[in-house]
Design a protein around this motif. Structure first.
Motif, PDB file in Angstrom:
ATOM      1  N   THR A  82       0.817  -1.223   0.000  1.00 31.24           N
ATOM      2  CA  THR A  82       0.000   0.000   0.000  1.00 31.24           C
ATOM      3  C   THR A  82       0.848   1.268   0.000  1.00 31.24           C
ATOM      4  N   ALA A 123      -8.235  -0.899   1.822  1.00 31.47           N
ATOM      5  CA  ALA A 123      -7.566   0.380   2.102  1.00 31.47           C
ATOM      6  C   ALA A 123      -7.785   1.419   1.019  1.00 31.47           C
ATOM      7  N   VAL A 182      -8.012   2.019   9.570  1.00 28.11           N
ATOM      8  CA  VAL A 182      -7.568   1.035   8.582  1.00 28.11           C
ATOM      9  C   VAL A 182      -6.137   0.603   8.850  1.00 28.11           C
ATOM     10  N   TRP A 183      -5.384   1.438   9.569  1.00 25.82           N
ATOM     11  CA  TRP A 183      -3.991   1.106   9.878  1.00 25.82           C
ATOM     12  C   TRP A 183      -3.900  -0.145  10.760  1.00 25.82           C
TER      13      TRP A 183
END
Length: 773
Positions: free
Chosen positions: A239, A408, A448-449
């Motif tokens: 990502t 993500a 989301v981390w």
């Protein structure tokens, strides 16, 4: 258009493999001569190839000027110019910034020196009495050197990066109260002033919420605050692209503004009668994309994305039908016309290849599918299609990237980025309200981390391997084409078989009875790798420069992966000086060694090491490795306690690794191990200092080749010229890692002279200084 762009790209790319540039007059003459060939279809592609080569050569010649004169390196000179961008605070005592130099005084008067320079300014205590600001004009006393970096197989090409960024010299500012002075106040654009305000606002926010470093990257394009641990998670989950303001974010802004503007436009009857809503909204969307690009600093990825959006927007405005593939081809051509050197960036290739694959998917090549199925297929296909490029550039690829990106990408693109950009706009009006919105974006990113952190910790998250052997790339590309052919065609699965050589064929290593000994370029320090047919030993790991940078991580590990080495059998740390042990922790984190030996076992981090003592030996694949020093029970310490190794191939060719031993240890070896000292190749003790390399020691070894592990223009002046001359007097050929890059000695099963390969010679490119001495 696509074929024309590919031909032009091939010409630009061909130049990047050249060791030198053609004369300017020749490039212009050839370009003019082939222009008429564009008229005929049969010769058009060949003409575009030649034009691409000539155009890139002309731009490269321009980019190389002016060059810092070799006799100016290391001397204090005075520069006058303008500060570019916001200085980065690397530590409490160190600032780094770009400086648009205009003229230079080397003590013989001012001369023109219009180029970009990267400078470090070391302060005292907790701050700086003089802190440069963007746009200010300064006079500075500096010491400069030409672009130079480590040169190793598998390592980051720092010199290429500096060239692509237009930086023609690096250096640091001397303490000089009289000559270091501000000449004029700053004069910067409104957008630059706003960027600087935002940067200053982010600093206190990052202390409490680390994710704000990534919000900073998403809004103003400054990724310098993202920590190495955060980058590790982004790489492991595939990502990293989310932190670059490129096609995804620029097109999102343009598309969102286009949608809003079109709806508003349709409600305004008179406007619609004068200008169609789609055209008016397209222009407004393009302006919004331009503002975002300028806010982000208009870097190379941002510029590339803006060109792509511009192509599609202008097609709408001028009623020209443009397929996605035509748009991609035109964007490639325009970016190369603006900046042909962008092909030196891995990001350029990854971005355009990803856009091409996405276009392939969305144009219906997979038939009718629901949105969810198409979204999942998109990320699975992208993960497979990106594999060859990721292995070429980074020797790694995320296996969890499809899962990570499926979640993500929409979360960041549709949630985090809109909130962050709204906060940026509000910040211009009310800093408090804007700051709260930016922090809200950080909270959304933290959500989301958690998923990305969990995915990155999976044992199989990241696939790492050697750099692909060159010939395996062609079947891999053909295999991708077969694998992604339309459904219903038989035999598509065979495309997967053509990818296997990319993964399974490893670089050729030593044969039975042979050894490769590579003295790596780690600056002022020592790191060497000994490879036999099935075993690997690392001798020293080079220095640690800071908490985030050491040569174990930056040089040794990439080299081992590039060579296809899966496991490390033995690590030998000669002694405890930073320039020998500094990279050990990073190396052992990536390659847990089966055995660790050192003269200072208690100082080797995170492992249980053993003392290296005379008599230890390994017989690996017909190659003998023996420890000659120190003796168990010796009272020697420091440099003189360094572990000394002798590597002997089946045919008798040998290398002696001596660490930092000085005259005292040399005398012990002469007295007790004289018969073991003769060697074809000697890695010179203590980097060629005056405290080592006595004449008696050199006479006992009788080396054919003496290799100096020394940094380019290092502050100690190693190797000392007296020592270099001493080896020359003994008829030994000499070389230095700081000048020739990694030096690889091939010990064969035959008798005779071993071969020594200089890495800089094998990868010589036109942007490298011709005489880096």
């Amino acid at each position: 258009m696509l074929s024309i762009s590919i031909a032009f790209l091939a010409g630009v790319l061909t130049l990047q493999w050249c060791a030198g540039l053609p004369p300017v007059w020749a490039g212009v003459a050839v370009a003019v001569a082939v222009l008429p060939l564009l008229r005929w279809k049969l010769t058009r592609l060949s003409a575009m190839f030649i034009l691409g080569f000539c155009w890139a050569a002309l731009r490269a010649e321009y980019a190389l000027q002016p060059e810092l004169a070799p006799d100016v390196e290391g001397k204090t000179v005075v520069l006058e110019g303008v500060v570019l961008g916001m200085p980065r605070q690397l530590s409490a005592r160190r600032l780094r910034f770009l400086f648009a130099a205009e003229r230079l005084d080397n003590g013989h008067g001012w001369s023109n020196f219009s180029t970009k320079v990267r400078l470090d300014w070391y302060g005292t205590g907790a701050g700086f009495k003089f802190r440069p600001a963007p746009g200010e004009r300064w006079q500075l006393a500096v010491r400069l050197k030409r672009p130079h970096g480590f040169s190793n197989p598998g390592g980051f090409d720092y010199e290429r990066w500096l060239f692509q960024q237009g930086i023609r010299a690096t250096g640091y500012i001397r303490k000089d109260r009289e000559r270091n002075r501000r000449l004029a106040a700053g004069s910067v654009s409104v957008i630059s002033q706003f960027r600087n305000r935002l940067m200053s606002a982010f600093d206190p926010l990052q202390a409490d919420r680390p994710s704000m470093a990534m919000i900073r990257a998403l809004t103003i394009g400054d990724r310098s605050a993202i920590s190495p641990a955060q980058w590790d998670i982004l790489r492991a989950t595939g990502t990293s692209h989310l932190m670059a303001i490129s096609g995804l974010h620029i097109s999102l802004v343009a598309g969102l503004v286009f949608w809003i503007a079109r709806r508003v436009w349709l409600r305004c009857g008179k406007l619609t009668e004068a200008i169609p809503a789609s055209k008016g909204a397209a222009v407004i969307g393009l302006v919004a994309a331009l503002m975002y690009a300028l806010l982000a600093g208009f870097g190379i990825p941002t510029r590339r994305a803006f060109i792509m959006v511009s192509v599609l927007t202008l097609a709408i405005v001028f009623d020209r039908y443009t397929s996605l593939f035509q748009a991609i081809g035109l964007a490639v051509l325009v970016t190369l016309l603006i900046d042909p050197l962008s092909v030196l960036s891995a990001g350029w290739w990854l971005s355009f290849w990803a856009v091409t694959i996405i276009a392939f998917i969305v144009t219906g090549r997979y038939g009718r599918q629901g949105f969810a199925q198409k979204w999942i297929n998109l990320h699975v296909v992208l993960a497979i299609a990106m594999l060859p490029l990721l292995l070429v550039f980074f020797q790694e690829a995320s296996l969890v990237a499809p899962v990570a990106n499926i979640i993500a990408v929409p979360w960041v693109s549709l949630g985090v980025v809109p909130v962050a950009l709204t906060g940026t706009v509000v910040f211009a009006i009310n800093e408090t309200a804007g700051g709260l919105l930016l922090q809200l974006a950080g909270v959304l990113l933290d959500t989301v981390w958690l998923l990305l952190e969990w995915l990155s910790r999976l044992d199989f998250a990241l696939w790492r391997q050697h750099a692909p052997v060159a010939w395996t790339l062609l079947p891999a590309i053909f295999g991708l084409a077969v694998l992604f052919m339309p459904r219903g065609l038989p035999g598509r699965w065979t495309g997967g078989l053509l990818l296997l050589p990319l993964l399974l064929v490893t670089p050729e290593g030593p044969a039975q009875g042979e050894a490769h000994v590579t003295l790596l370029d780690v600056g002022q320090g020592l790191a060497a790798v000994v490879q036999t047919e099935h075993h690997t030993l690392v001798y020293d790991t080079g220095p640690r420069f800071s908490e985030t940078f050491d040569t174990g991580r930056a040089v040794v590990v990439p080299f081992l992966r590039h060579q296809g080495i899966q496991r490390l059998d033995t690590l030998v740390v000669s002694h405890g000086d930073n320039d020998h042990i500094g990279g050990a922790a990073s190396l052992l984190a990536a390659y847990p060694a089966a055995e660790v030996l050192s003269s200072v076992p208690g100082e080797v981090p995170a492992v249980r090491a053993h003392l290296c003592v005379r008599g230890q030996r390994w017989d690996w694949d017909g190659v003998r490795i023996a420890v000659l020093h120190p003796v168990n029970g010796d009272v020697l310490s420091g440099n003189n306690a360094s572990c000394v190794l002798r590597i002997t191939a089946q045919g008798g060719q040998s290398v002696l690794l001596t660490g930092d031993i000085e005259h005292q240890a040399e005398q012990i070896l002469l007295r007790e191990q004289r018969e073991q000292l003769p060697a074809n190749v000697l890695v010179v003790p203590h980097h060629g200092s005056m405290t080592s390399s006595s004449r008696a020691f050199i006479d006992a070894i009788r080396p054919d080749v003496a290799l100096f592990p020394s940094g380019y223009r290092n502050r100690y002046g190693f190797p000392k010229q007296v020592i270099v001359d001493r080896y020359a007097d003994s008829h030994a050929a000499t070389d230095q890692t700081g000048l020739s890059g990694a030096l690889t000695v091939t010990l064969t099963a035959d008798s005779g002279m071993p071969e020594v390969r200089r890495y800089r010679e094998t990868v010589r490119r036109y942007w490298q200084p011709k005489n880096n001495h």
